[in-house]
Scaffold this active site. Structure first.
Site, mmCIF file in Angstrom:
data_model
loop_
_atom_site.group_PDB
_atom_site.id
_atom_site.type_symbol
_atom_site.label_atom_id
_atom_site.label_comp_id
_atom_site.label_asym_id
_atom_site.label_seq_id
_atom_site.Cartn_x
_atom_site.Cartn_y
_atom_site.Cartn_z
ATOM 1 N N ASP A 338 -8.039 50.890 108.878
ATOM 2 C CA ASP A 338 -6.580 51.711 108.920
ATOM 3 C C ASP A 338 -5.873 51.472 107.921
ATOM 4 O OD1 ASP A 338 -6.508 49.424 110.335
ATOM 5 O OD2 ASP A 338 -4.836 50.292 111.657
ATOM 6 N N ASP A 343 -0.754 43.370 111.153
ATOM 7 C CA ASP A 343 -1.629 42.660 111.993
ATOM 8 C C ASP A 343 -2.792 43.744 112.786
ATOM 9 O OD1 ASP A 343 0.093 44.109 113.578
ATOM 10 O OD2 ASP A 343 0.634 42.236 114.880
ATOM 11 N N GLU A 344 -3.465 44.506 112.099
ATOM 12 C CA GLU A 344 -4.457 45.356 112.551
ATOM 13 C C GLU A 344 -5.794 45.403 111.621
ATOM 14 O OE1 GLU A 344 -3.991 49.456 115.078
ATOM 15 O OE2 GLU A 344 -2.301 48.901 113.942
ATOM 16 N N ASP A 351 -9.911 57.339 111.822
ATOM 17 C CA ASP A 351 -9.375 57.260 110.338
ATOM 18 C C ASP A 351 -10.591 57.445 109.394
ATOM 19 O OD1 ASP A 351 -7.815 55.821 112.030
ATOM 20 O OD2 ASP A 351 -6.590 55.167 110.483
ATOM 21 N N TRP A 403 -12.255 60.418 117.291
ATOM 22 C CA TRP A 403 -12.332 58.676 117.090
ATOM 23 C C TRP A 403 -13.906 58.604 117.189
ATOM 24 C CZ3 TRP A 403 -7.652 60.536 116.973
ATOM 25 C CH2 TRP A 403 -6.745 59.766 116.150
ATOM 26 N N GLU A 610 0.946 56.124 106.278
ATOM 27 C CA GLU A 610 0.518 56.590 107.264
ATOM 28 C C GLU A 610 1.234 57.751 108.187
ATOM 29 O OE1 GLU A 610 1.078 53.113 110.114
ATOM 30 O OE2 GLU A 610 -0.372 53.851 111.759
HETATM 31 C C1 BGC Z 1 -3.906 52.679 113.544
HETATM 32 C C2 BGC Z 1 -4.666 53.945 113.237
HETATM 33 C C3 BGC Z 1 -5.430 54.370 114.500
HETATM 34 C C4 BGC Z 1 -4.746 54.520 115.927
HETATM 35 C C5 BGC Z 1 -5.350 54.946 116.893
HETATM 36 C C6 BGC Z 1 -3.248 52.941 114.955
HETATM 37 O O1 BGC Z 1 -2.675 51.584 115.379
HETATM 38 O O2 BGC Z 1 -3.440 52.056 112.635
HETATM 39 O O3 BGC Z 1 -4.779 54.482 112.070
HETATM 40 O O4 BGC Z 1 -6.339 55.476 114.287
HETATM 41 O O5 BGC Z 1 -4.234 53.384 115.992
HETATM 42 O O6 BGC Z 1 -4.788 56.006 117.264
#
Ligand code: BGC
Length: 725
Positions: A338, A343-344, A351, A403, A610
């Site tokens: 993403d 912190d992801e 995405d 998703w 985003e």
């Molecule tokens: C991410 C997104 C992801 C989403 C789920 C987020 O925290 O950054 O891109 O698809 O969570 O809805």
């Protein structure tokens, strides 16, 4: 595989956060014909043979779902061997056991505390035919490395005074299941580009920053000569706040910090087991004079070949396109993520699904996606449900529509772009299990009207404070159920399967959708209409025309603006241009007021944001919580640039551009368009420009093509063609 005879080893000592180095000294006795080194690790590793780095793979062995697969790399080290040899391999926590591994991560179930474990084997063949094996075992030694700690999110602390410590500690052999060992499936991650700083900034708050002029993922390399013990501290950020100060609020808990301790000599350093998402670097501590020559940003991403390009007469669109390409570089670090900064940095399926077509035109991503989809298949839940992210570091959950549908949409697109049905063979059973799973969810086998969904994520028609747009979650889910089923049927036909059962299912889903959502009056948002039109869920041409008018009316009502989120946006312009509203599609693309694609360009973006309003016109931020400035999802609009502005489209009956369809759509605001894609068949290109009241089209065709211009159809053979209309 030779590695099956080697042993997993870990250091005997517990050095806590310090990354261990494993060492082996050995002699060779004779002329060498070949020497191959196989390595993998639970963590990430870097190997050095006789003082030189082995290979170029950054963050090897890459990120897979470690429960099921762990890639092994193979290096030809023939030319690196001497009589007396020293092999040193340092292992960091990486994705396996860094902070990115959530507490709930599924693979904890299969592993105890085997972090920083190493498995390696060297096979030497002498000219006289003798074979010599060096395998990791209890005879190896270990020492703490200069990397005092390293984490994907947080950065690295490096004490260069500790380099080349003597390996005076032992190792222990641990029993880790070797059935997870797998060949290198993906592209290797590499240092792909080097960028010099554009300026040195002094902020109102008194900080000294280096601006690299481009938001990117990678790390900073610096040269320094300072006293032994002098410290360097660097922090990284994507953006400055409204006052021009360094802004890290959107990183959440990711520190993105580099600490370096000098050893008194001239040194060149970059982090080993971490990467940062940044444009700006704050020199919190730097010994001596600052010279920009001493800093380079190294851009790190998967080794994908660039294949696509686009430009037109509007420089703002060209900048947007470049931002989209940079978004792909920043988020294709072994896994389609993403974002590369906060912190992801996870392989979110939604995405990836919306961006896959654009991705596959911009770069050759066949291998990249084959590897990621292989992981998707292996970590699919036993009931057929699909995780939110791959590799999966979350607990079990029900699938989220749009998703989970990546399980079908991504392989189908990879097949269309590259024409290789292997990807469909690899994923077919996974697709089928997913469709069967959705059949079980909801009030009937034809409606996906239950479960937790992300909905039209971040759409602007959301209620205040919500991330989910106003479109009914179950409408989205059922629409995607129909769409995925339709693609699954096509995949089945390619593989010569009998798909009758699913053809009946598809018709029933459509019928159920039409009754519940079309007749039920639920098409009240832009996204609901976009999905119904793009997925062709209307009953007839009448309904289609009515919906197209309705969509246009909703856009006008919103002040000629979009209100769509992650789910509706990728198809919005297609739904308009396929249904008689191409001028409105162009209008949306060419707007630069919020919300629009060009708004971020106007605000100085160098990647895709985003949020439509990540930064507001007055320079304030949307929020700290969910505000990445490098999120490729909305960059999916590039497939409209390639596919409609330039009009380059795949033909499902001759995938991989064996036959090209050209369907360019011109507009009064644009005077020239040019795009090309390096395909498996050769280069495809399409361009047009205006000359007085005429438009001149030029096409390059590697095999054959059909061009649709206005109401005329032209059959084109291999070669270059000019058509004036
Ligand atoms: C991410 C997104 C992801 C989403 C789920 C987020 O925290 O950054 O891109 O698809 O969570 O809805």
């Amino acid at each position: 595989m030779l590695l099956k005879q080697a042993n997993w080893i870990v250091s005997k000592e517990d050095w806590k956060d310090v990354c261990p180095t494993f060492c082996k000294q050995f002699q060779v006795d004779g002329a060498i014909k070949s020497a191959v080194l196989l390595i993998t690790a639970l963590g990430v590793y870097e190997a050095e043979l006789n003082g030189s780095r082995v290979g170029e793979f950054v963050l090897a062995p890459g990120w897979t779902d470690y429960n099921y697969s762990l890639q092994v790399q193979e290096y030809d080290v023939t030319a690196m061997l001497k009589e007396e040899n020293c092999l040193r391999i340092t292992v960091g926590r990486g994705w396996f056991n860094g902070r990115i591994r959530r507490e709930e991560v599924a693979y904890i179930q299969n592993f105890q505390n085997e972090s920083n474990a190493l498995l390696a084997a060297l096979k030497i063949i002498y000219q006289d035919g003798r074979e010599h094996f060096i395998l990791t075992d209890e005879d190896w030694s270990s020492c703490p490395s200069a990397i005092l700690c390293s984490d994907i999110y947080d950065g690295e602390t490096y004490d260069s005074r500790q380099e080349n410590a003597q390996p005076s500690h032992g190792v222990k052999v641990v029993g880790i299941n070797k059935s997870i060992l797998a060949p290198q499936r993906g592209e290797m991650i590499r240092e792909m580009e080097r960028i010099k700083p554009v300026s040195l900034l002094h902020t109102p708050q008194g900080d000294t920053l280096i601006d690299f002029g481009q938001n990117l993922a990678g790390y900073v390399e610096f040269k320094v000569k300072a006293n032994a013990g002098d410290q360097i501290l660097l922090q990284h950020a994507e953006i400055l706040d409204k006052d021009g100060n360094f802004y890290t609020g959107n990183l959440r808990t990711a520190k993105q910090e580099i600490n370096f301790i000098c050893n008194g000599e001239e040194q060149v350093y970059h982090p080993h087991f971490s990467f940062q998402g940044f444009r700006y670097v704050k020199l919190v501590q730097w010994p001596g004079e600052i010279s920009l020559d001493d800093f380079t940003a190294i851009v790190v991403y998967s080794n994908m070949k660039r294949t696509g390009d686009f430009s037109c007469s509007d420089e703002r669109i060209n900048k947007l396109f470049q931002n989209i390409v940079w978004g792909q570089k920043g988020n294709f670090v072994d896994v389609p993520t993403d974002c590369p900064q906060r912190d992801e940095r996870l392989g979110w399926l939604g995405d990836a699904q919306v961006f896959v077509r654009t991705a596959s035109y911009n770069f050759d991503v066949e291998k990249f996606f084959s590897k990621w989809l292989y992981d998707l298949k292996t970590c699919q839940y036993s009931n057929g449900s699909i995780p939110y992210i791959v590799p999966n570091v979350f607990y079990y959950h029900e699938a989220s529509a749009a998703w989970a549908d990546a399980a079908v949409i991504c392989p189908w697109q990879i097949y269309l772009t590259y024409g290789n049905k292997k990807i469909l063979e690899q994923q077919f059973e996974s697709m089928r299990r997913f469709i069967e799973y959705v059949k079980q969810i909801g009030s009937s086998p034809y409606l996906w009207d239950d479960g937790e969904h992300y909905g039209d994520w971040l759409a602007l028609d959301a209620e205040e404070g919500s991330y989910r747009g106003a479109t009914d979650d179950f409408l989205i889910a059922t629409a995607f159920f129909a769409y995925s089923t339709s693609l699954f049927i096509k995949a089945g036909h390619v593989l010569k399967q009998n798909m009758t059962e699913y053809e009946i299912l598809y018709e029933n889903i459509r019928k159920a959708y039409q009754e519940k959502y079309i007749d039920g009056g639920k098409l009240t948002t832009q996204t609901s209409l976009v999905l119904t039109l793009y997925f062709k869920l209307y009953r007839n041409e009448n309904e289609r025309a009515k919906m197209s008018d309705q969509l246009a009316a909703l856009i006008h009502e919103a002040g000629d603006h979009l209100t769509t989120g992650f789910v509706g946006t990728p198809y919005l312009l297609h739904a308009l241009s396929e249904n008689g509203y191409s001028d409105l599609a162009y209008k949306l693309l060419l707007r630069d007021e919020y919300p629009s694609w060009l708004y971020s360009v106007k605000m100085g973006a160098t990647t895709v944001w985003e949020h439509w309003d990540g930064m507001k016109p007055d320079g304030t931020m949307w929020s700290d919580r969910m505000n990445s400035f490098n999120h490729y999802a909305y960059g999916a609009v590039a497939d409209w640039m390639y596919g409609v502005m330039a009009g380059i489209q795949t033909d499902e009956t001759a995938p991989g551009f064996q036959h090209v369809i050209f369907r360019p759509v011109t507009n009064s605001e644009i005077s020239t368009v040019s795009a090309s894609i390096e395909t498996r068949q050769g280069r495809v290109s399409s361009s047009w420009h205006k000359e007085g009241n005429k438009t001149v089209y030029e096409f390059v065709v590697p095999c054959s093509a059909t061009a649709h211009i206005d109401d005329q159809t032209y059959e084109l053979g291999k070669g270059q063609h000019v058509i004036t209309v």
